[in-house]
Design a protein around this motif. Structure first.
Motif, PDB file in Angstrom:
ATOM      1  N   ASN A 264       1.008  -1.311   0.038  1.00 18.08           N
ATOM      2  CA  ASN A 264       0.047   0.041  -0.112  1.00 18.08           C
ATOM      3  C   ASN A 264       1.023   1.321  -0.195  1.00 18.08           C
ATOM      4  O   ASN A 264       0.461   2.102  -0.941  1.00 18.08           O
ATOM      5  CB  ASN A 264      -0.868  -0.034   1.314  1.00 18.08           C
ATOM      6  N   GLU A 265       1.981   1.123   0.665  1.00 16.01           N
ATOM      7  CA  GLU A 265       2.881   2.403   0.907  1.00 16.01           C
ATOM      8  C   GLU A 265       3.602   2.674  -0.603  1.00 16.01           C
ATOM      9  O   GLU A 265       3.627   3.885  -0.945  1.00 16.01           O
ATOM     10  CB  GLU A 265       3.730   2.226   1.870  1.00 16.01           C
ATOM     11  N   ILE A 266       3.744   1.452  -1.035  1.00 12.47           N
ATOM     12  CA  ILE A 266       4.534   1.573  -2.607  1.00 12.47           C
ATOM     13  C   ILE A 266       3.321   2.084  -3.613  1.00 12.47           C
ATOM     14  O   ILE A 266       3.854   3.096  -4.511  1.00 12.47           O
ATOM     15  CB  ILE A 266       4.635   0.221  -3.431  1.00 12.47           C
ATOM     16  N   LYS A 267       2.120   1.834  -3.543  1.00  7.65           N
ATOM     17  CA  LYS A 267       1.203   2.273  -4.356  1.00  7.65           C
ATOM     18  C   LYS A 267       0.915   3.810  -4.039  1.00  7.65           C
ATOM     19  O   LYS A 267       0.887   4.581  -5.041  1.00  7.65           O
ATOM     20  CB  LYS A 267       0.033   1.544  -4.257  1.00  7.65           C
ATOM     21  N   ALA A 268       1.029   4.114  -2.911  1.00  3.81           N
ATOM     22  CA  ALA A 268       0.746   5.592  -2.431  1.00  3.81           C
ATOM     23  C   ALA A 268       1.861   6.460  -2.836  1.00  3.81           C
ATOM     24  O   ALA A 268       1.760   7.477  -3.574  1.00  3.81           O
ATOM     25  CB  ALA A 268       0.516   5.751  -0.800  1.00  3.81           C
ATOM     26  N   ALA A 269       3.266   5.792  -2.766  1.00  6.52           N
ATOM     27  CA  ALA A 269       4.278   6.726  -3.249  1.00  6.52           C
ATOM     28  C   ALA A 269       4.243   6.785  -4.875  1.00  6.52           C
ATOM     29  O   ALA A 269       4.585   7.812  -5.253  1.00  6.52           O
ATOM     30  CB  ALA A 269       5.543   5.922  -2.741  1.00  6.52           C
ATOM     31  N   TYR A 270       3.825   5.691  -5.429  1.00  7.72           N
ATOM     32  CA  TYR A 270       3.887   5.902  -7.028  1.00  7.72           C
ATOM     33  C   TYR A 270       2.983   7.065  -7.326  1.00  7.72           C
ATOM     34  O   TYR A 270       3.243   7.760  -8.315  1.00  7.72           O
ATOM     35  CB  TYR A 270       3.587   4.755  -7.690  1.00  7.72           C
ATOM     36  N   ARG A 271       1.598   7.251  -6.778  1.00  4.76           N
ATOM     37  CA  ARG A 271       0.774   8.071  -6.985  1.00  4.76           C
ATOM     38  C   ARG A 271       1.246   9.654  -6.712  1.00  4.76           C
ATOM     39  O   ARG A 271       1.185  10.481  -7.666  1.00  4.76           O
ATOM     40  CB  ARG A 271      -0.437   7.705  -6.329  1.00  4.76           C
ATOM     41  N   THR A 272       1.816   9.477  -5.630  1.00  3.35           N
ATOM     42  CA  THR A 272       2.549  10.874  -5.457  1.00  3.35           C
ATOM     43  C   THR A 272       3.806  11.325  -6.303  1.00  3.35           C
ATOM     44  O   THR A 272       3.852  12.459  -6.649  1.00  3.35           O
ATOM     45  CB  THR A 272       3.346  10.878  -3.842  1.00  3.35           C
ATOM     46  N   MET A 273       4.770  10.500  -6.640  1.00  2.00           N
ATOM     47  CA  MET A 273       5.858  10.682  -7.398  1.00  2.00           C
ATOM     48  C   MET A 273       5.092  10.923  -8.904  1.00  2.00           C
ATOM     49  O   MET A 273       5.805  11.652  -9.518  1.00  2.00           O
ATOM     50  CB  MET A 273       6.818   9.556  -7.611  1.00  2.00           C
ATOM     51  N   ALA A 274       4.201  10.282  -9.271  1.00  2.00           N
ATOM     52  CA  ALA A 274       3.860  10.315 -10.570  1.00  2.00           C
ATOM     53  C   ALA A 274       3.197  11.631 -10.870  1.00  2.00           C
ATOM     54  O   ALA A 274       3.234  12.376 -11.658  1.00  2.00           O
ATOM     55  CB  ALA A 274       2.692   9.251 -10.876  1.00  2.00           C
ATOM     56  N   LYS A 275       2.338  12.301  -9.760  1.00  2.00           N
ATOM     57  CA  LYS A 275       1.874  13.591  -9.767  1.00  2.00           C
ATOM     58  C   LYS A 275       3.010  14.864  -9.831  1.00  2.00           C
ATOM     59  O   LYS A 275       2.802  15.478 -10.322  1.00  2.00           O
ATOM     60  CB  LYS A 275       1.040  13.696  -8.691  1.00  2.00           C
ATOM     61  N   LYS A 276       4.057  14.341  -8.894  1.00  2.00           N
ATOM     62  CA  LYS A 276       5.219  15.344  -8.746  1.00  2.00           C
ATOM     63  C   LYS A 276       5.779  15.348 -10.144  1.00  2.00           C
ATOM     64  O   LYS A 276       6.294  16.887 -10.414  1.00  2.00           O
ATOM     65  CB  LYS A 276       6.244  15.092  -7.693  1.00  2.00           C
ATOM     66  N   TYR A 277       6.142  14.537 -10.937  1.00  2.00           N
ATOM     67  CA  TYR A 277       6.932  14.660 -12.011  1.00  2.00           C
ATOM     68  C   TYR A 277       6.256  14.483 -13.307  1.00  2.00           C
ATOM     69  O   TYR A 277       6.715  14.276 -14.330  1.00  2.00           O
ATOM     70  CB  TYR A 277       7.936  13.181 -11.972  1.00  2.00           C
ATOM     71  N   HIS A 278       4.930  14.756 -13.097  1.00  2.00           N
ATOM     72  CA  HIS A 278       4.189  14.570 -14.497  1.00  2.00           C
ATOM     73  C   HIS A 278       4.498  15.610 -15.385  1.00  2.00           C
ATOM     74  O   HIS A 278       4.837  16.636 -15.082  1.00  2.00           O
ATOM     75  CB  HIS A 278       2.747  14.579 -14.163  1.00  2.00           C
ATOM     76  N   PRO A 279       4.845  15.397 -16.635  1.00  2.00           N
ATOM     77  CA  PRO A 279       5.191  16.394 -17.775  1.00  2.00           C
ATOM     78  C   PRO A 279       4.350  17.563 -17.904  1.00  2.00           C
ATOM     79  O   PRO A 279       4.752  18.622 -18.158  1.00  2.00           O
ATOM     80  CB  PRO A 279       5.252  15.400 -19.036  1.00  2.00           C
ATOM     81  N   ASP A 280       3.002  17.451 -17.567  1.00  2.00           N
ATOM     82  CA  ASP A 280       2.162  18.540 -17.550  1.00  2.00           C
ATOM     83  C   ASP A 280       2.657  19.668 -16.668  1.00  2.00           C
ATOM     84  O   ASP A 280       2.152  20.873 -17.027  1.00  2.00           O
ATOM     85  CB  ASP A 280       0.830  18.316 -17.361  1.00  2.00           C
ATOM     86  N   LYS A 281       3.241  19.513 -15.652  1.00  2.00           N
ATOM     87  CA  LYS A 281       3.837  20.395 -14.679  1.00  2.00           C
ATOM     88  C   LYS A 281       5.009  21.395 -15.470  1.00  2.00           C
ATOM     89  O   LYS A 281       5.209  22.373 -15.037  1.00  2.00           O
ATOM     90  CB  LYS A 281       4.395  19.906 -13.394  1.00  2.00           C
ATOM     91  N   LEU A 282       5.367  21.005 -16.556  1.00  2.00           N
ATOM     92  CA  LEU A 282       6.449  21.678 -17.158  1.00  2.00           C
ATOM     93  C   LEU A 282       6.077  22.282 -18.507  1.00  2.00           C
ATOM     94  O   LEU A 282       6.801  22.651 -19.557  1.00  2.00           O
ATOM     95  CB  LEU A 282       7.839  20.957 -17.477  1.00  2.00           C
ATOM     96  N   GLN A 283       4.642  22.380 -18.755  1.00  2.00           N
ATOM     97  CA  GLN A 283       3.998  22.776 -20.134  1.00  2.00           C
ATOM     98  C   GLN A 283       4.626  24.332 -20.250  1.00  2.00           C
ATOM     99  O   GLN A 283       4.712  24.829 -21.518  1.00  2.00           O
ATOM    100  CB  GLN A 283       2.723  22.825 -20.038  1.00  2.00           C
ATOM    101  N   HIS A 284       5.044  24.893 -19.175  1.00  2.00           N
ATOM    102  CA  HIS A 284       5.475  26.354 -19.468  1.00  2.00           C
ATOM    103  C   HIS A 284       6.954  26.507 -19.992  1.00  2.00           C
ATOM    104  O   HIS A 284       7.543  27.757 -20.244  1.00  2.00           O
ATOM    105  CB  HIS A 284       5.487  27.037 -18.313  1.00  2.00           C
ATOM    106  N   MET A 285       7.661  25.606 -19.931  1.00  2.00           N
ATOM    107  CA  MET A 285       8.954  25.264 -20.536  1.00  2.00           C
ATOM    108  C   MET A 285       9.272  24.919 -21.965  1.00  2.00           C
ATOM    109  O   MET A 285       8.225  24.386 -22.496  1.00  2.00           O
ATOM    110  CB  MET A 285       9.714  24.644 -19.672  1.00  2.00           C
ATOM    111  N   ASP A 286      10.359  24.965 -22.545  1.00  2.00           N
ATOM    112  CA  ASP A 286      10.670  24.604 -23.767  1.00  2.00           C
ATOM    113  C   ASP A 286      10.409  23.080 -24.184  1.00  2.00           C
ATOM    114  O   ASP A 286      10.420  22.379 -23.244  1.00  2.00           O
ATOM    115  CB  ASP A 286      11.740  25.078 -24.367  1.00  2.00           C
ATOM    116  N   GLU A 287      10.278  22.739 -25.364  1.00  2.00           N
ATOM    117  CA  GLU A 287      10.128  21.308 -25.871  1.00  2.00           C
ATOM    118  C   GLU A 287      10.971  20.590 -25.247  1.00  2.00           C
ATOM    119  O   GLU A 287      11.171  19.375 -24.791  1.00  2.00           O
ATOM    120  CB  GLU A 287      10.044  21.074 -27.331  1.00  2.00           C
ATOM    121  N   ALA A 288      12.381  20.925 -25.344  1.00  2.00           N
ATOM    122  CA  ALA A 288      13.639  19.921 -24.731  1.00  2.00           C
ATOM    123  C   ALA A 288      13.425  19.765 -23.394  1.00  2.00           C
ATOM    124  O   ALA A 288      13.559  18.657 -22.903  1.00  2.00           O
ATOM    125  CB  ALA A 288      14.860  20.742 -24.972  1.00  2.00           C
TER     126      ALA A 288
END
Length: 247
Positions: free
Chosen positions: A198-222
């Motif tokens: 359960n902790e692994i699943k929760a950690a994955y959800r947290t990290m997936a949200k933290k590192y999701h590419p949509d959070k960097l839409q304001h930056m360049d393509e590279a």
């Protein structure tokens, strides 16, 4: 114009790997300071900007400054690392424009100390946290361009990470993406090997949200592509633990 200068540095790194790397950035910073402030300090240049914003051109120049510190960290200037930086800017701005700008100021040389502390203080106050996480990923990618991240390069990136205000678990997570060890998947997900399913699943959800590419839409393509790579590492870590733990 400053944005063009940032691209020029990538070419300069590529064309003059030994002599210019330690000097050109400082000279350009001097020139930019002189034009904007009539001879004020590098820090004063940025104090004239909005307190909550750093312009794309100045961000890129600072990014190249940090890149140069990582490239020099192990005492050698590796061509593959220089090429990586150059290719990044070619990808970001296009080959034709990059090559055109690379020819403009390729002979401006003057020694000046680059201050990671000053640069990171600026970026810390005027960039989003997820952008700073991607800066670390970019710096590790540079160090790994020759197929090996040295201890000195890790130390330099860790120092920069501290100046940027990046939390230690996040630093270790991104670092683990570039090293193979038995606990790698756990480190990427920022959990202990004794974590429950359960902790692994929760950690994955947290990290997936933290590192999701949509959070960097304001930056360049590279940079967005780098975010996607980081996100894939999180997914791979989770899938590995699913197989190992059987859930």
């Amino acid at each position: 114009m400053i944005r063009w200068i940032a691209a020029i540095l990538g070419y300069t790194f590529f064309r003059f790997p030994g002599a210019i790397l330690g000097f050109l950035l400082g000279s350009l910073l001097d020139n930019l300071t002189s034009k904007r402030t009539g001879g004020g300090s590098f820090q004063q240049v940025f104090q004239q900007q909005r307190r909550d914003h750093v312009s794309p051109a100045d961000f890129e120049l600072n990014l190249l400054s940090l890149a140069s510190l990582v490239i020099k960290a192990d005492g050698t200037v590796n061509q593959s690392e220089l090429d990586y930086v150059r290719q990044y800017f070619v990808q970001a701005y296009g080959t034709e424009r990059a090559n055109a700008t690379f020819r403009v100021f390729n002979d401006v040389i003057k020694k000046r100390q680059i201050s990671a502390s000053n640069i990171c203080t600026l970026l810390r106050s005027r960039t989003r946290y997820e952008s700073r996480l991607q800066i670390l990923h970019f710096l590790f990618s540079i160090a790994n361009a020759d197929g090996h991240v040295s201890d000195r390069e890790v130390q330099e990136i860790h120092r920069i990470s501290g100046f940027l205000g990046v939390q230690h678990p996040d630093f270790e997570s991104i670092k683990a993406m570039f090293f193979k060890n038995p606990d790698r998947a756990y480190k990427i997900l920022e959990i202990d090997p004794s974590a429950s399913i359960n902790e692994i699943k929760a950690a994955y959800r947290t990290m997936a949200k933290k590192y999701h590419p949509d959070k960097l839409q304001h930056m360049d393509e590279a940079y967005q592509q780098g975010a996607e790579e980081k996100f894939r590492k999180v997914q791979e870590a989770y899938e590995q633990l699913q197989k190992e733990r059987g859930f």
